[in-house]
Design a protein around this motif. Structure first.
Motif, PDB file in Angstrom:
ATOM      1  N   TRP A  35       0.840  -1.209   0.000  1.00  0.00           N
ATOM      2  CA  TRP A  35       0.000   0.000   0.000  1.00  0.00           C
ATOM      3  C   TRP A  35       0.863   1.242   0.000  1.00  0.00           C
ATOM      4  N   PRO A  36       0.494   2.286  -0.772  1.00  0.00           N
ATOM      5  CA  PRO A  36      -0.644   2.335  -1.697  1.00  0.00           C
ATOM      6  C   PRO A  36      -0.216   1.963  -3.118  1.00  0.00           C
ATOM      7  N   SER A  37      -1.082   1.273  -3.811  1.00  0.00           N
ATOM      8  CA  SER A  37      -0.798   0.868  -5.185  1.00  0.00           C
ATOM      9  C   SER A  37      -1.682   1.602  -6.189  1.00  0.00           C
ATOM     10  N   LYS A  38      -2.500   2.524  -5.689  1.00  0.00           N
ATOM     11  CA  LYS A  38      -3.371   3.319  -6.557  1.00  0.00           C
ATOM     12  C   LYS A  38      -3.724   4.617  -5.819  1.00  0.00           C
ATOM     13  N   PRO A  39      -4.366   5.567  -6.491  1.00  0.00           N
ATOM     14  CA  PRO A  39      -4.711   6.839  -5.833  1.00  0.00           C
ATOM     15  C   PRO A  39      -5.594   6.641  -4.612  1.00  0.00           C
ATOM     16  N   ILE A  40      -5.411   7.549  -3.655  1.00  0.00           N
ATOM     17  CA  ILE A  40      -6.180   7.554  -2.403  1.00  0.00           C
ATOM     18  C   ILE A  40      -7.198   8.687  -2.466  1.00  0.00           C
ATOM     19  N   LYS A  41      -8.383   8.422  -1.982  1.00  0.00           N
ATOM     20  CA  LYS A  41      -9.444   9.431  -1.982  1.00  0.00           C
ATOM     21  C   LYS A  41      -9.566  10.045  -0.595  1.00  0.00           C
ATOM     22  N   LEU A  42      -9.596  11.395  -0.539  1.00  0.00           N
ATOM     23  CA  LEU A  42      -9.812  12.122   0.712  1.00  0.00           C
ATOM     24  C   LEU A  42     -11.106  12.907   0.570  1.00  0.00           C
ATOM     25  N   VAL A  43     -12.144  12.453   1.256  1.00  0.00           N
ATOM     26  CA  VAL A  43     -13.479  13.048   1.142  1.00  0.00           C
ATOM     27  C   VAL A  43     -13.613  14.245   2.077  1.00  0.00           C
ATOM     28  N   THR A  85     -19.561  12.477   5.505  1.00  0.00           N
ATOM     29  CA  THR A  85     -19.054  11.718   6.648  1.00  0.00           C
ATOM     30  C   THR A  85     -19.672  10.327   6.677  1.00  0.00           C
ATOM     31  N   SER A  86     -20.964  10.251   6.409  1.00  0.00           N
ATOM     32  CA  SER A  86     -21.657   8.964   6.368  1.00  0.00           C
ATOM     33  C   SER A  86     -21.130   8.084   5.236  1.00  0.00           C
ATOM     34  N   ALA A  87     -20.848   8.699   4.092  1.00  0.00           N
ATOM     35  CA  ALA A  87     -20.360   7.932   2.942  1.00  0.00           C
ATOM     36  C   ALA A  87     -19.047   7.234   3.271  1.00  0.00           C
ATOM     37  N   VAL A  88     -18.157   7.906   3.980  1.00  0.00           N
ATOM     38  CA  VAL A  88     -16.888   7.290   4.343  1.00  0.00           C
ATOM     39  C   VAL A  88     -17.095   6.246   5.439  1.00  0.00           C
ATOM     40  N   ALA A  89     -18.001   6.506   6.363  1.00  0.00           N
ATOM     41  CA  ALA A  89     -18.288   5.528   7.418  1.00  0.00           C
ATOM     42  C   ALA A  89     -18.789   4.213   6.835  1.00  0.00           C
ATOM     43  N   LYS A  90     -19.477   4.287   5.691  1.00  0.00           N
ATOM     44  CA  LYS A  90     -20.023   3.081   5.064  1.00  0.00           C
ATOM     45  C   LYS A  90     -19.091   2.508   3.993  1.00  0.00           C
ATOM     46  N   ALA A  91     -17.975   3.175   3.725  1.00  0.00           N
ATOM     47  CA  ALA A  91     -17.070   2.742   2.656  1.00  0.00           C
ATOM     48  C   ALA A  91     -16.244   1.534   3.094  1.00  0.00           C
ATOM     49  N   PRO A  92     -15.745   0.744   2.142  1.00  0.00           N
ATOM     50  CA  PRO A  92     -14.874  -0.388   2.489  1.00  0.00           C
ATOM     51  C   PRO A  92     -13.599   0.101   3.174  1.00  0.00           C
ATOM     52  N   PHE A  98     -10.392   8.019   2.772  1.00  0.00           N
ATOM     53  CA  PHE A  98     -10.232   8.724   4.041  1.00  0.00           C
ATOM     54  C   PHE A  98     -11.166   9.920   4.059  1.00  0.00           C
ATOM     55  N   LEU A  99     -11.270  10.537   5.204  1.00  0.00           N
ATOM     56  CA  LEU A  99     -12.217  11.638   5.431  1.00  0.00           C
ATOM     57  C   LEU A  99     -11.527  12.741   6.213  1.00  0.00           C
ATOM     58  N   ILE A 100     -11.824  13.993   5.857  1.00  0.00           N
ATOM     59  CA  ILE A 100     -11.465  15.102   6.739  1.00  0.00           C
ATOM     60  C   ILE A 100     -12.759  15.814   7.112  1.00  0.00           C
ATOM     61  N   SER A 101     -13.143  15.696   8.373  1.00  0.00           N
ATOM     62  CA  SER A 101     -14.417  16.238   8.834  1.00  0.00           C
ATOM     63  C   SER A 101     -14.199  17.075  10.089  1.00  0.00           C
ATOM     64  N   THR A 102     -15.285  17.573  10.662  1.00  0.00           N
ATOM     65  CA  THR A 102     -15.188  18.576  11.723  1.00  0.00           C
ATOM     66  C   THR A 102     -16.007  18.204  12.961  1.00  0.00           C
ATOM     67  N   ASN A 103     -15.980  19.126  13.926  1.00  0.00           N
ATOM     68  CA  ASN A 103     -16.647  18.931  15.220  1.00  0.00           C
ATOM     69  C   ASN A 103     -18.049  18.347  15.099  1.00  0.00           C
ATOM     70  N   ASN A 115     -31.770  10.782  14.177  1.00  0.00           N
ATOM     71  CA  ASN A 115     -31.522   9.610  13.341  1.00  0.00           C
ATOM     72  C   ASN A 115     -30.261   9.819  12.502  1.00  0.00           C
ATOM     73  N   LEU A 116     -29.140   9.964  13.158  1.00  0.00           N
ATOM     74  CA  LEU A 116     -27.886  10.118  12.433  1.00  0.00           C
ATOM     75  C   LEU A 116     -27.592   8.809  11.693  1.00  0.00           C
ATOM     76  N   PRO A 117     -27.319   8.857  10.379  1.00  0.00           N
ATOM     77  CA  PRO A 117     -27.188   7.618   9.601  1.00  0.00           C
ATOM     78  C   PRO A 117     -25.858   6.889   9.768  1.00  0.00           C
ATOM     79  N   TYR A 118     -25.056   7.277  10.718  1.00  0.00           N
ATOM     80  CA  TYR A 118     -23.769   6.627  10.957  1.00  0.00           C
ATOM     81  C   TYR A 118     -23.379   6.869  12.404  1.00  0.00           C
ATOM     82  N   ASP A 119     -22.441   6.083  12.904  1.00  0.00           N
ATOM     83  CA  ASP A 119     -21.908   6.273  14.254  1.00  0.00           C
ATOM     84  C   ASP A 119     -20.406   6.542  14.124  1.00  0.00           C
TER      85      ASP A 119
END
Length: 332
Positions: A35-43, A85-92, A98-103, A115-119
């Motif tokens: 790793w890494p053998s291909k581009p990395i995504k930062l959401v 944030t939810s999309a990354v929480a559900k990603a493989p 990866f994700l850069i998110s806030t407070n 009903n937050l769709p992720y924990d």
């Protein structure tokens, strides 16, 4: 089956289990080496030009160069940061998202939303606390209010006559003021706006009496003589705004807070990959040009270990959960 047979099968079971664990460890190690053998995504769960987006692009350029693969920033805005944030929480957890998110999406919204769709504490794992920026509490320069103590005293003397602006329900610019209100037993009506420039404009136009929003929106108006800064929200004076007192210096040490950005990964991401990413991001944050670029947006690089970030998020939840519950606000 007799005792000897049972013992034999137990022994074989233990050997098989050990073999599986060793095989998994070897596979994990091999994966980490490749790793890494291909581009990395930062959401980024916010739009282009937002503070997390700016920080993501500064960090991605350096980390991509160090890893030998591009780190591609992808904006997935919506629902106050919850969508991306939810999309990354559900990603493989394959080490390429990866994700850069806030407070809000990472801590506060676990209390604010029904009903937050992720924990974030279960479906995401901490990588590193990337950076932070102080909020600055400010009033109009001609308001007659000269300090945070003056503001609090005036709110007590004239209850119900004060409004304040923020950058949205559940944002730190709201919760920081709600924390101040809780600690001082004062009242002011919250008026949310879509951005920090609009929140500042509301003060300038007299639609609200004060605001506590990121420094990048406040400082230009302070320099223009239109706003008076009362305090920065952080525990120490910022080198970027050295003349503005802290909450503690202003007389309110229990109201310290910081708008922060953290890099996270899906929970199943291999530990070796998280550790490598942490190492490379910390190295990037230590670069003088990265610090200069972040400072130009009134952001400060932080860094640290995944465990540091985990403890920090837990502390944030403990501090702000009672404030959010006191507000009585609930979003769906």
């Amino acid at each position: 089956m007799n005792r000897t047979s049972t013992s034999r099968w137990s022994s074989l079971g233990r050997r098989a289990a050990i073999g599986v664990l060793l095989s998994c460890a070897a596979a994990s190690g091999a994966f980490a080496q490749a790793w890494p053998s291909k581009p990395i995504k930062l959401v980024v769960p916010y739009g282009a030009g937002s503070s997390p987006d700016v920080a993501a692009r500064i960090i991605a350029e350096k980390v991509g160069a160090r890893l030998g693969q591009p780190v591609v920033v992808e904006n997935r805005a919506g629902a106050g940061g919850n969508n991306g944030t939810s999309a990354v929480a559900k990603a493989p957890g394959d080490g390429y998202t990866f994700l850069i998110s806030t407070n809000g999406p990472l801590v506060y919204n676990t209390v604010l939303y029904e009903n937050l769709p992720y924990d974030p504490f279960k479906e995401l794992r901490p990588v590193v606390l990337a950076g932070g920026q102080a909020n600055i509490c400010a009033v109009r320069a001609d308001s007659g209010i000269n300090s945070l103590r003056d503001l609090v005293a005036t709110m007590k003397r004239e209850p119900g006559k004060f409004n304040y602006s923020s950058i949205g329900v559940g944002s730190l610019s709201q919760l920081g003021v709600e924390l101040l209100k809780a600690r001082t037993d004062t009242f002011a009506v919250h008026i949310p706006y879509a951005s920090s420039p609009l929140a500042v404009l509301a003060v300038l136009q007299g639609d609200v009496q004060f605001t506590c929003v990121p420094a990048v929106a406040v400082v230009p108006q302070v320099k223009a003589g239109k706003l008076r800064p009362l305090a920065v929200s952080t525990g120490q004076r910022s080198s970027l705004t050295p003349d503005i007192p802290t909450m503690k210096e202003a007389g309110f040490p229990e109201v310290e807070n910081v708008a922060w950005m953290a890099i996270m990964a899906p929970a199943a991401t291999p530990t070796e990959v998280v550790q490598r990413m942490n190492q490379e991001i910390n190295a990037a944050l230590a670069m003088p040009d990265v610090k200069q670029k972040m400072n130009s947006q009134y952001m400060e690089p932080i860094g640290g270990s995944p465990e540091d970030l985990q403890r920090f998020m837990a502390k944030e939840l403990k501090t702000m959960a009672p404030v959010i519950k006191r507000m009585g606000a609930k979003l769906k």
